[in-house]
Design an enzyme around this catalytic site. Structure first.
Site, short mmCIF file in Angstrom:
data_model
loop_
_atom_site.label_atom_id
_atom_site.label_comp_id
_atom_site.label_asym_id
_atom_site.label_seq_id
_atom_site.Cartn_x
_atom_site.Cartn_y
_atom_site.Cartn_z
CG ASP A 519 -1.84 1.14 1.33
OD1 ASP A 519 -2.72 1.24 0.47
OD2 ASP A 519 -1.69 1.95 2.27
CD GLU A 549 -2.28 1.83 -3.48
OE1 GLU A 549 -3.42 2.07 -3.94
OE2 GLU A 549 -1.99 2.01 -2.29
#
Length: 914
Positions: A519, A549
């Protein structure tokens, strides 16, 4: 919150007693600070230098310390309450001249640098006190003062801690292990905690998760590493523990924190106490755990076809799972359940990896007695969301991006959260069950923030080493760019980087996790991620693939603090980032759309290509080019002819001020059109497609989006339920929207569109637009539409897995073998055509493959002069009697003389035999 204040003299902090172990307080203020200020505007660069940004050389500079925490400092007066005073010289010390130190702290800007020389033991003691940097005039009066940010000095002083491999608790039967020259008994339990600024620590042990303490042991300090250690001459497996530590908190005073272990392997209910375990114990392993076969179908990262799934979503709504297993790890062991039949079918079709949303210990889900409200209401009613919101903090659901303990499985997914062993065993059973279905297991990990920081009850790291683990602003406050009201972590600091690395390595080694999704990975340093990737391969004897990400934002944006693990910074790393280039082109851009843009920001598949004005045609051509960028793996040096009529490398195509192509190799890009964030593809299409769009066409549009992901070079990533038209009733952010708005129906009868207005918090502005959509029966799919999409998606997976041409491993192969037709200024923008040359490529299985994607509402015909007289025929998957889209074998045609005919809104693949 429970809070206590004692009047003890901080210089004579009493040792914690057994009775202290049984107190309910998570913090006890032993002595209040007289200085209310807590700002930290200076930086301790190293063990001999401090930088005060923006400060000039006027006056003199000093460190004042108080072991009692009773410094009294105000401008215009002399310092009071100090027990130690250190004069500072202007200039840089030896250690701070090192280039890595200067590079690390370049973001702080220019300022005065102050040096000192202290013996290591003196500096170590100083860091366990209240310390303030003071600027004085010639009369000795205070001009300015500030606390100092400490990561630089701790990393310098305790560098040796980086190599310590056994932080946390270790239960061992190895008599040969020892610390220095101390021989340990053959059976022992050893506790280790890195806490170099703590005055004293004791470890409390308990027979169970709710019993009174049976022992308290004082821990000893290792001056070389900053680690506190305690040893019990017995095997304490199955018992529980927590630490009592005394530490100075700026602005508060001396505090005794009762805290769990950041290296906890498991915990009791709601993470009140850490669990003592030996993960090699046979009692914590399912039968056959050590002998199981890990699926070998993925040899390269680009072989991955990922299905992103939430543990609770998977089975909470599945009545074929026994009640006690619904929403739990063990639901994956129910092989005859509808959910497992679905995953098994996907595995056979070509899904290789199940990526689980966070399954580490989560701070925001009650682990026992969570509420499960009964919900009902009309399609456009506010009643459903009102009930969900009323139970948002007490129900069983959250996405889980609220890390509490990184190394422990989440307890709410276990059948017994009170027993620390249960979650370990059941997590392993889940992994083993997925492996037996020939599915690899990936974890979504969140090392960019913790759920809480500071002195919050559920803050762990910041209550052990205040001001170290969290990334700080220039004023010493915790950064919150990745999660408002949470606390960003600082993996540029050695021991936070070590915690992240140790944690990921533990999951791979002890739970056989096959890949990881990070994340907001752009908030991690590239160097840390590369070192982790290498360690994983060495530990496990196989590559463990890392994706994440790579968004570029916040206080670290544009490599401000370090070279980020972000989209534009990972060339050559073999670490993949999610690409927004093709995603936005396919579904339409927009993350925080307003009531107008959510309709008008149409994508290539949901209305843009139907436009007829010059501006709409230009936008369609632009979108088609951006989709080709994705199909080509977003490779920076791949060249293609764009709608402007000129060949361009993808890195030279503009995407919102950035290069459209940014990857050096295809394993550095993750292609997707939907994931857990934002609206599902079905829901965004509900906003953007004309309301008159038929049921059949809505399903076909869904397949178009999935196909563009499946056929793109790189890693393919799909959201669970996207293959069955998943809807969240238009919810744009369902992280805490309960089971109701996150359901999956493995009976394929409902997609849950029109099950109430979604929660107001993130959706209220769109209510006027949502109401007429949610009651429109022409939008809600029928079972046959869901079945069509399910089967068509499986066909896409079969096609992708039928040839290595769809997941090439090298940049050079993609540039050599992928050719786009129907490009340039005179193209038909409704058709995307890519040819893959399989000449002399192992596992290509055909001489060539050509895919044609028609986003138009009408049949399209095209002749390609370069391909005349080639012998193409429909891919065998299209010819299967059970094929999802039966139109293709009836209507799709190829003739060596007349070219290709492609049905409306369809994806057609032809092959050329060797």
């Amino acid at each position: 919150m429970l809070f206590a204040t004692h009047n003890a003299d901080a210089a004579k902090l009493s040792a914690p007693s057994l009775s202290d172990c049984n107190q309910d307080q998570y913090q006890t203020v032993l002595s209040k600070a007289t200085l209310n200020a807590s700002a930290a505007r200076a930086y301790w660069l190293s063990s001999d230098t401090i930088r005060w940004p923006g400060k000039h050389t006027a006056g003199s500079f000093h460190l004042y310390a108080s072991d009692k925490g009773l410094l009294n400092i105000r401008n215009g007066a002399k310092v009071k309450g100090a027990t130690q005073h250190i004069d500072l010289q202007i200039g840089t010390g030896i250690r701070a001249t090192q280039s890595d130190v200067q590079t690390r702290f370049a973001f702080t800007g220019k300022g005065i640098e102050l040096r000192y020389t202290l013996p290591t033991a003196t500096l170590s003691h100083l860091l366990k006190q209240q310390v303030v940097l003071v600027q004085e005039n010639e009369q000795g009066d205070v001009i300015d003062f500030t606390y100092i940010q400490i990561p630089g000095v701790l990393d310098d002083l305790y560098l040796a801690a980086n190599t310590v491999e056994d932080l946390g608790v270790k239960v061992s039967l190895n008599a040969s292990e020892g610390r220095r020259h101390i021989k340990k008994p053959s059976i022992y339990s050893k506790f280790k905690l890195w806490a170099p600024t703590v005055r004293q620590i004791a470890v409390c042990t308990y027979n169970s998760g709710d019993s009174k303490a049976n022992t308290i042991k004082t821990m000893t300090f290792e001056s070389n590493t900053g680690i506190w250690e305690a040893l019990a001459n017995q095997d304490l497996s199955g018992q529980y523990y927590k630490y009592l530590l005394d530490v100075f908190i700026p602005g508060t005073g001396w505090v005794r924190n009762a805290v769990t272990d950041p290296y906890s392997l498991s915990l009791t209910t709601d993470s009140k106490r850490s669990f003592i375990a030996n993960l090699n114990s046979q009692a914590l392993k399912p039968k056959g755990w050590d002998e199981q076969s890990i699926p070998s179908r993925v040899q390269h990262a680009t072989d991955m076809s990922v299905y992103e799934l939430h543990v609770r979503d998977f089975s909470a709504n599945d009545l074929t799972v026994r009640p006690d297993y619904r929403g739990k790890y063990l639901a994956f062991t129910e092989y005859q359940s509808n959910g497992m039949k679905h995953l098994t079918a996907l595995s056979k079709a070509g899904i290789t990896d199940i990526h689980l949303l966070p399954v580490f210990d989560i701070a925001t889900i009650p682990e026992t007695n969570c509420s499960n409200p009964k919900i009902s209401g009309a399609p456009d009613s506010e009643q459903q969301q009102a009930i969900v919101n009323a139970h948002a903090t007490t129900d069983c659901f959250n996405w889980g991006y609220d890390p509490f303990h990184y190394n422990a499985p989440e307890g709410s997914y276990a059948t017994n959260a009170t027993d620390g062993a249960t979650r370990i065993l059941e997590f392993r059973k889940m992994v083993m069950a997925l492996h037996q279905a020939n599915l690899r297991v990936g974890m979504d990990v969140v090392y960019n923030h913790t759920a809480y920081a500071g002195q919050h009850e559920k803050s762990v790291l910041d209550r052990i080493v205040p001001g170290y683990y969290q990334r700080l602003t220039t004023n010493g406050k915790v950064e919150e760019s990745t999660c408002q009201t949470c606390g960003n972590t600082a993996t540029e600091n050695n021991m936070m980087a070590k915690l992240m690395s140790d944690s990921v390595r533990l999951w791979a080694r002890e739970y056989k996790i096959d890949s990881f999704r990070f994340d907001l990975m752009g908030h991690q340093p590239r160097s840390v991620m590369e070192k982790l990737k290498a360690s994983l391969a060495s530990d496990n004897g196989r590559p463990i693939f890392l994706i994440g990400e790579g968004w570029n934002f916040g206080e670290v944006a544009n490599n401000t603090r370090f070279a980020q693990a972000a989209q534009l910074s990972l060339n050559g790393s073999g670490i993949g980032t999610f690409s927004d280039r093709a995603r936005d082109a396919i579904r339409g851009a927009g993350r925080d759309d307003d009531i107008n843009s959510i309709v008008n920001n149409k994508g290539y598949i949901n209305g843009l290509a139907d436009g007829t004005t010059p501006q709409q045609v230009e936008q369609t051509l632009r979108a088609a080019d951006m989709i080709r960028v994705g199909l080509a793996g977003t490779l920076s040096d791949f060249e293609m002819k764009t709608a402007q009529g000129q060949p361009q490398k993808l890195k030279d195509i503009n995407y919102n001020g950035q290069p459209a192509g940014y990857a050096s190799e295809p394993d550095e890009v993750v292609n997707y059109v939907e994931n857990h964030d934002n609206q599902t593809l079905f829901d965004i299409n509900a906003f953007r497609l004309p309301v008159t769009t038929s049921h059949e066409d809505r399903a076909r549009v869904q397949v178009l989006g999935l196909a563009l992901t499946a056929f793109s070079q790189g890693i393919a990533y799909f959201h669970a339920g996207s293959d069955i038209l998943r809807s969240k009733s238009l919810d744009g952010n369902s992280y805490n929207s309960g089971d109701w708005f996150n359901r999956l129906d493995w009976t394929y009868q409902d997609n849950y569109f029109g099950t109430g207005l979604p929660p107001k918090q993130d959706n209220l502005a769109l209510y006027p637009l949502m109401c007429p959509l949610l009651v429109n029966a022409n939008i809600k799919p029928r079972p046959q539409d869901i079945a069509f999409t399910r089967d068509a998606f499986r066909d896409l997976l079969k096609i992708r897995s039928s040839s290595s041409l769809f997941h090439l491993t090298q940049n050079t192969d993609i540039k050599k073998r992928l050719h786009f037709y129907n490009v340039g200024a005179n193209q038909n923008p409704l058709l995307i055509i890519g040819l893959l040359d399989g000449d002399h490529l192992p596992a290509a299985n055909w001489k060539s493959i050509i895919y044609l994607i028609n986003v138009s509402q009408t049949e399209q015909h095209i002749e390609i002069s370069e391909l005349q007289r080639r012998q193409f025929q429909l891919h065998p998957v299209h010819l299967d009697p059970q094929a999802g889209d039966q139109r293709i074998k009836k209507e799709a045609k190829y003739s060596a003389q007349d070219g290709f005919t492609i049905p409306a809104r369809s994806v057609v693949v032809f092959v050329e035999k060797n």
